[in-house]
Design a protein around this motif. Structure first.
Motif, PDB file in Angstrom:
ATOM      1  N   PHE A 125      41.007  52.958  31.069  1.00  0.00           N
ATOM      2  CA  PHE A 125      40.780  51.945  32.115  1.00  0.00           C
ATOM      3  C   PHE A 125      39.343  51.428  32.121  1.00  0.00           C
ATOM      4  O   PHE A 125      39.085  50.237  32.130  1.00  0.00           O
ATOM      5  CB  PHE A 125      41.124  52.487  33.515  1.00  0.00           C
ATOM      6  CG  PHE A 125      40.726  51.516  34.588  1.00  0.00           C
ATOM      7  CD1 PHE A 125      41.513  50.420  34.896  1.00  0.00           C
ATOM      8  CD2 PHE A 125      39.499  51.654  35.263  1.00  0.00           C
ATOM      9  CE1 PHE A 125      41.123  49.486  35.850  1.00  0.00           C
ATOM     10  CE2 PHE A 125      39.098  50.715  36.218  1.00  0.00           C
ATOM     11  CZ  PHE A 125      39.923  49.635  36.513  1.00  0.00           C
ATOM     12  N   ARG A 126      38.390  52.359  32.120  1.00  0.00           N
ATOM     13  CA  ARG A 126      36.984  51.970  32.255  1.00  0.00           C
ATOM     14  C   ARG A 126      36.570  50.981  31.152  1.00  0.00           C
ATOM     15  O   ARG A 126      35.946  49.953  31.401  1.00  0.00           O
ATOM     16  CB  ARG A 126      36.115  53.228  32.209  1.00  0.00           C
ATOM     17  CG  ARG A 126      34.657  52.992  32.438  1.00  0.00           C
ATOM     18  CD  ARG A 126      34.391  52.625  33.880  1.00  0.00           C
ATOM     19  NE  ARG A 126      33.248  51.725  33.943  1.00  0.00           N
ATOM     20  CZ  ARG A 126      32.637  51.374  35.064  1.00  0.00           C
ATOM     21  NH1 ARG A 126      33.063  51.792  36.231  1.00  0.00           N
ATOM     22  NH2 ARG A 126      31.613  50.554  35.019  1.00  0.00           N
ATOM     23  N   ALA A 127      36.953  51.295  29.920  1.00  0.00           N
ATOM     24  CA  ALA A 127      36.610  50.405  28.804  1.00  0.00           C
ATOM     25  C   ALA A 127      37.298  49.059  28.976  1.00  0.00           C
ATOM     26  O   ALA A 127      36.703  48.002  28.750  1.00  0.00           O
ATOM     27  CB  ALA A 127      36.993  51.052  27.481  1.00  0.00           C
ATOM     28  N   GLY A 128      38.579  49.099  29.414  1.00  0.00           N
ATOM     29  CA  GLY A 128      39.338  47.869  29.603  1.00  0.00           C
ATOM     30  C   GLY A 128      38.721  47.003  30.689  1.00  0.00           C
ATOM     31  O   GLY A 128      38.597  45.776  30.545  1.00  0.00           O
ATOM     32  N   TYR A 129      38.314  47.643  31.765  1.00  0.00           N
ATOM     33  CA  TYR A 129      37.695  46.934  32.902  1.00  0.00           C
ATOM     34  C   TYR A 129      36.346  46.343  32.477  1.00  0.00           C
ATOM     35  O   TYR A 129      36.057  45.166  32.727  1.00  0.00           O
ATOM     36  CB  TYR A 129      37.555  47.917  34.061  1.00  0.00           C
ATOM     37  CG  TYR A 129      36.590  47.504  35.155  1.00  0.00           C
ATOM     38  CD1 TYR A 129      36.916  46.502  36.069  1.00  0.00           C
ATOM     39  CD2 TYR A 129      35.358  48.152  35.279  1.00  0.00           C
ATOM     40  CE1 TYR A 129      36.027  46.152  37.086  1.00  0.00           C
ATOM     41  CE2 TYR A 129      34.465  47.803  36.288  1.00  0.00           C
ATOM     42  CZ  TYR A 129      34.800  46.793  37.181  1.00  0.00           C
ATOM     43  OH  TYR A 129      33.920  46.445  38.168  1.00  0.00           O
ATOM     44  N   ASP A 130      35.517  47.150  31.820  1.00  0.00           N
ATOM     45  CA  ASP A 130      34.224  46.636  31.329  1.00  0.00           C
ATOM     46  C   ASP A 130      34.446  45.431  30.412  1.00  0.00           C
ATOM     47  O   ASP A 130      33.680  44.471  30.427  1.00  0.00           O
ATOM     48  CB  ASP A 130      33.456  47.718  30.557  1.00  0.00           C
ATOM     49  CG  ASP A 130      32.841  48.755  31.490  1.00  0.00           C
ATOM     50  OD1 ASP A 130      32.754  48.483  32.704  1.00  0.00           O
ATOM     51  OD2 ASP A 130      32.453  49.841  31.001  1.00  0.00           O
ATOM     52  N   PHE A 131      35.485  45.530  29.599  1.00  0.00           N
ATOM     53  CA  PHE A 131      35.768  44.445  28.662  1.00  0.00           C
ATOM     54  C   PHE A 131      36.174  43.173  29.402  1.00  0.00           C
ATOM     55  O   PHE A 131      35.777  42.068  29.030  1.00  0.00           O
ATOM     56  CB  PHE A 131      36.867  44.878  27.682  1.00  0.00           C
ATOM     57  CG  PHE A 131      36.872  44.077  26.412  1.00  0.00           C
ATOM     58  CD1 PHE A 131      36.029  44.415  25.369  1.00  0.00           C
ATOM     59  CD2 PHE A 131      37.697  42.962  26.254  1.00  0.00           C
ATOM     60  CE1 PHE A 131      36.012  43.672  24.198  1.00  0.00           C
ATOM     61  CE2 PHE A 131      37.682  42.215  25.089  1.00  0.00           C
ATOM     62  CZ  PHE A 131      36.840  42.567  24.068  1.00  0.00           C
ATOM     63  N   LEU A 132      36.938  43.352  30.480  1.00  0.00           N
ATOM     64  CA  LEU A 132      37.332  42.205  31.306  1.00  0.00           C
ATOM     65  C   LEU A 132      36.084  41.514  31.883  1.00  0.00           C
ATOM     66  O   LEU A 132      35.967  40.281  31.849  1.00  0.00           O
ATOM     67  CB  LEU A 132      38.247  42.695  32.439  1.00  0.00           C
ATOM     68  CG  LEU A 132      38.562  41.696  33.561  1.00  0.00           C
ATOM     69  CD1 LEU A 132      39.412  40.536  33.032  1.00  0.00           C
ATOM     70  CD2 LEU A 132      39.306  42.391  34.712  1.00  0.00           C
ATOM     71  N   LEU A 133      35.150  42.320  32.387  1.00  0.00           N
ATOM     72  CA  LEU A 133      33.914  41.741  32.948  1.00  0.00           C
ATOM     73  C   LEU A 133      33.138  40.992  31.868  1.00  0.00           C
ATOM     74  O   LEU A 133      32.557  39.931  32.114  1.00  0.00           O
ATOM     75  CB  LEU A 133      33.032  42.834  33.557  1.00  0.00           C
ATOM     76  CG  LEU A 133      33.613  43.637  34.736  1.00  0.00           C
ATOM     77  CD1 LEU A 133      32.540  44.553  35.319  1.00  0.00           C
ATOM     78  CD2 LEU A 133      34.179  42.727  35.820  1.00  0.00           C
ATOM     79  N   LEU A 134      33.151  41.562  30.674  1.00  0.00           N
ATOM     80  CA  LEU A 134      32.470  40.924  29.545  1.00  0.00           C
ATOM     81  C   LEU A 134      33.073  39.544  29.263  1.00  0.00           C
ATOM     82  O   LEU A 134      32.360  38.557  29.081  1.00  0.00           O
ATOM     83  CB  LEU A 134      32.611  41.842  28.330  1.00  0.00           C
ATOM     84  CG  LEU A 134      31.970  41.401  27.035  1.00  0.00           C
ATOM     85  CD1 LEU A 134      30.456  41.409  27.179  1.00  0.00           C
ATOM     86  CD2 LEU A 134      32.386  42.350  25.894  1.00  0.00           C
TER      87      LEU A 134
END
Ligand code: ATP
Ligand code: MG
Length: 464
Positions: A392-401
């Motif tokens: 989740f964390r990586a996916g969420y960070d990627f969304l913000l990116l």
């Protein structure tokens, strides 16, 4: 950065092609800033021990260069006239390792000192009578270079003048065979010998030039910079496994962002990441922002000693190349979700031809991308299930990116930020609100697909 690159030729008195001296300039302890006590005591003791056993031994390469610049070295390398077997005979804690060439690793707890025997370059026209197997290919690339040599030859086969400094901690003298001290003072990356020939021998030196220029904030000396663009395509012939190692060094050393700018400018990015390089052409602002933001975040994490995952990095480097492929597959009649899956698969497979990204990283790249499909679908228990997903964390960070790069996601990043902060009842309210105002994820299967294609449309928008 670019300006610096081109104003970097600051030594009009020097010939562009300077060769290694056979007698080095010797700097005594009063002529340089190095002090024995700054170096790893293990490395110093290895040098002393080898010298006492009758061999020549010096601290060399990155550690001498970095110390002169006041930077803490990553590691300490020793160069010696002793062969690996002779080195091993001197130390109980020594192990011979051999990848491209034989080296000795001497272990002191967690510290490892690398000891390399002086090596020589093969002569340019290597035509040993007994050798059907030339050590170079037709373009001059060195295929085998594990021939031992003298100290002078060892200096000559090194890549840059600033990497060919030898420090003797016993006499505290520095041996400078290639005017490396001059180039350190003038902050210049300069190849030893004829730049074109040295790049042809080993095209990876072009990447090393960029890596050191970015890390040290040096300019690349004009004659060392000019051949890079025309020779950049030679990187295509470098084994993909070696390029993977080099790319990690380029992007995980805390200077990934300036490195990326220089790679693009010197046309070295294309042979490494052909699909992303195309995306940079047809969708420059989005691609450039997404990649450079990802790299700037990585640099920050490296500087804060936080862990960084190569998967996230590769996910970002490749993502801008996805939408065009998804579209192409859809135009051939493939539905959106399978098209996305297939495009991801193709893109990674193609990229691995150039840079051998190991499976342990390609899997999480796919997961980070898949997560982008799933983050918009939050109804019922979906949001909580996603939150529990280890990715989740990586996916969420990627969304913000993606949002930072200008992708339109209808406030999805903020929604997830709030959701993580909310308490149990706040979360229930957020899911309920979602049901009343959004179609995403609420309806039957068909509706969910429309959620997927909505996100994908955002990606495609970005590619226009
Ligand atoms: P750092 O370890 O800080 O990244 P370094 O200069 O120590 O920098 P290494 O890759 O550890 O870099 O290599 C050690 C030394 O070996 C270099 O300083 C250079 O002298 C030599 N060297 C490494 N790779 C090459 C190459 N491709 N061609 C010629 N010399 C090389
Ligand atoms: Mg090193």
């Amino acid at each position: 950065m670019l300006k610096k690159l081109f104003q970097s030729f600051r030594s009009p008195l020097r010939k562009p092609q300077q060769h290694v001296r056979t007698t080095p300039e010797v700097l005594s302890s009063s002529q340089h800033s190095l002090q024995r006590t700054q170096f790893s005591r293990y490395a110093v003791s290895i040098v002393e021990r080898l010298q006492n056993a009758g061999y020549q031994a010096y601290l060399v390469g990155g550690c001498v260069r970095d110390m002169m610049l006041g930077i803490t070295p990553k590691d300490f390398d020793v160069a010696t006239s002793a062969t690996p077997e002779q080195v091993r005979a001197e130390f109980r804690n020594a192990r011979i390792i051999g990848r491209r060439f034989k080296l000795v690793h001497i272990h002191f707890g967690r510290e490892i000192i690398e000891v390399a025997t002086f090596r020589a370059n093969h002569p340019q026209d290597d035509e040993d009578e007994d050798s059907n197997q030339s050590s170079r290919n037709e373009s001059g690339r060195i295929l085998r270079d594990n021939v031992y040599g003298t100290l002078e030859e060892d200096a000559q086969r090194r890549d840059f003048t600033i990497n060919a400094l030898y420090y003797d901690p016993v006499t505290e003298r520095v041996l400078d065979f290639a005017n490396g001290v001059h180039d350190i003072r003038n902050r210049l990356i300069r190849l030893i010998g004829d730049p074109q020939q040295r790049y042809k021998e080993d095209p990876v030196r072009m990447l090393r030039a960029v890596r050191f220029a970015a890390k040290l904030d040096f300019g690349i000396e004009k004659h060392s910079a000019t051949p890079i663009r025309p020779l950049a395509p030679m990187l295509r012939d470098i084994p993909a496994a070696r390029l993977f190692e080099e790319v990690l060094k380029l992007f995980l050393n805390g200077y990934a962002e300036p490195t990326f700018e220089m790679l693009v400018d010197l046309e070295l990015f294309e042979p490494l990441f052909p699909a992303s390089s195309k995306a940079l052409e047809y969708n420059p602002t989005y691609t450039h922002t997404l990649i450079s933001e990802a790299l700037a975040n990585t640099d920050l994490r490296v500087k804060q000693n936080k862990p960084v995952t190569p998967a996230f990095l590769f996910a970002a480097l490749l993502w801008p190349a996805l939408p065009a492929r998804v579209l192409r597959l859809q135009e051939r009649g493939m539905p959106p979700i399978p098209a996305m899956q297939e495009a991801a698969h193709e893109l990674i497979a193609e990229q691995c031809q150039r840079i051998a990204i190991p499976k342990r990283f390609t899997m999480p790249i796919r997961e980070i991308w898949d997560m982008q499909e799933r983050l918009p679908r939050r109804s019922g228990k979906r949001a909580d299930l996603l939150l529990d997903n280890p990715r989740f964390r990586a996916g969420y960070d990627f969304l913000l990116l993606r949002e930072t790069a200008g992708e339109e996601t209808d406030g999805l990043g903020d929604w997830w930020t709030d959701y993580q902060d909310a308490n149990e009842s706040g979360r229930r309210d957020m899911i309920r609100d979602l049901g009343s105002k959004s179609e995403t994820g609420q309806g039957p299967r068909k509706r969910r697909r429309s959620g997927g294609s909505k996100r994908k449309r955002a990606g495609a928008d970005a590619s226009e």
